[in-house]
Write an enzyme that holds these catalytic residues in place. Structure first.
Site, short mmCIF file in Angstrom:
data_model
loop_
_atom_site.label_atom_id
_atom_site.label_comp_id
_atom_site.label_asym_id
_atom_site.label_seq_id
_atom_site.Cartn_x
_atom_site.Cartn_y
_atom_site.Cartn_z
N CYS A 145 0.83 -1.20 0.00
CA CYS A 145 0.00 0.00 0.00
C CYS A 145 0.87 1.25 0.00
O CYS A 145 0.63 2.20 -0.76
CB CYS A 145 -0.92 0.00 1.21
N CYS A 151 -5.91 -3.00 7.44
CA CYS A 151 -7.10 -2.16 7.45
C CYS A 151 -8.34 -2.83 6.87
O CYS A 151 -9.45 -2.57 7.32
CB CYS A 151 -6.82 -0.85 6.71
#
Length: 381
Positions: free
Chosen positions: A120, A217
């Site tokens: 990410c 997440c």
């Protein structure tokens, strides 16, 4: 004697007043990035807050307390309103799906143990978001990561955070020299997270007491298997649990439910000695188990290396440094032997247990806090 009329550098390293220095702050909605934005705004910088919506916060993949979704976008917006700077939300769902979530699922199916937070940072935040910051004519982009950027003789260097308990260097090893020129990490020098929360209280931020996000997440409650099964239904195919000689010891309900080094929950009780998962063979749908000694390894093949030393990696036959093979483990002394500019073999001076393909191997200087980069562990043991 000629006078030097060059203006002094501001706190972000630019020779101009803060008011003339535009900085894009990547705001996740948590306390760290909120403090960075508030602190820079308080210092008079031209702050622009940007939050990425990385996945549908109304979907089953989301979870309470995760970054980049729902309430966190709202919290980031409130901080921007309180501190008086503009804030934008960018829809990066498709990019995040393609660059992070899909690879995460496919890596697990292949028997690896991926680290999507690194991808990410590498493929979304420090690539697309960084380019967006440049499009906004920002002089730099700041984040709430706990890592340090220090100026060396040959330009900016990446260093571990002052607080070793908060250091995020394992997740940021793939930051390139070009990205490092543009990035700033204002929290990296702080001695503890308590100092960050004190700053949040000082600025009266609504997130001052907000708990830290945990796990990945987009993975609810750390349950990787449920997410992967939703994305790749075939991942739950059953198979055999075998020992190192190939003897069948039991059945499993899908390799995605197992990780290298796992001992509990194997469902093969009644044996004299404890067994651990030592390999996941996705092609054969086998979970291979063995004694704890079988987990130990000293030789680690690494590829996709991002090298941050001043000298080229291939300029030496071997490098003596420290490496970290899991985010939760301390660095171990090792010898790195280059194969090419992006591949190498790492030899640990003492064996490490549970080294897993899909994890990162991060390189550290043995005599300072500097990070020399890292790469991806890519073969089973």
């Amino acid at each position: 004697m000629a006078l030097d009329n060059t203006p002094p550098l501001n706190s972000l390293g630019f020779a101009k007043p803060p008011a003339e220095t535009r900085v894009v702050v990547a705001m996740s909605g948590g306390v760290d990035s909120s403090v960075v934005a508030a602190m820079l705004a308080d210092e008079g910088y031209d702050v622009v807050g940007v939050t990425l919506q990385l996945y549908d916060h109304g979907a089953a993949l989301a979870k309470k307390g995760a970054c980049c979704a729902g309430v966190d976008i709202h919290d980031a917006r409130r901080v921007a309103e309180e501190m008086g700077f503009p804030h934008y939300v960018l829809d990066y769902e498709n990019i995040f799906q393609d660059a992070v979530i899909d690879e995460f699922a496919d890596s697990y199916l292949a028997g690896a143990t991926p680290v999507p937070c690194i991808r990410c940072n590498e493929r979304v935040k420090f690539k697309d978001l960084l380019e967006t910051a440049k499009d906004l004519d920002a002089d730099c982009m700041a984040t709430g990561h706990y890592i340090q950027r220090k100026m060396g003789a040959n330009g900016p260097e990446l260093h571990s955070a002052a607080d070793s308990n908060r250091d995020q260097s394992y997740f940021l090893f793939s930051t390139t020299e070009e990205q490092l020129e543009y990035l700033r990490f204002p929290l990296g020098h702080l001695p503890s997270k308590d100092e960050t929360r004190k700053l949040a209280s000082k600025y009266g931020l609504v997130v001052a007491d907000k708990p830290d996000s945990q796990d990945i997440c987009f993975v609810p409650n750390g349950n990787y298997a449920s997410v992967i099964e939703k994305l790749r239904p075939e991942a739950a195919d059953p198979g055999q649990i075998v020992d190192l000689e190939g003897n069948v010891l039991g059945e499993h309900k899908g390799v995605i439910h197992y990780t290298i080094g796992q001992r509990r929950g194997l469902g093969i009780g009644g044996l004299a000695d404890p067994l651990y998962v030592v390999k996941l063979d996705a092609d054969k749908k086998q979970v291979v188990v063995g004694p704890k000694t079988a987990l130990a390894t000293r030789t680690i093949p690494v590829r996709e290396i991002n090298w941050l030393h001043d000298a080229p990696m291939t300029s030496r036959e071997e490098w003596h440094l420290s490496v970290r093979v899991r985010s939760t483990r301390p660095p171990r002394e090792a010898i790195l032997r280059p194969i090419s500019e992006t591949e190498a073999t790492v030899e640990l001076l003492s064996p490490e247990e549970g080294v897993s393909p899909g994890q990162a191997c991060v390189f550290y200087d043995t005599e300072s806090t500097r990070i020399f980069g890292g790469g991806w562990i890519w073969r089973g043991y």
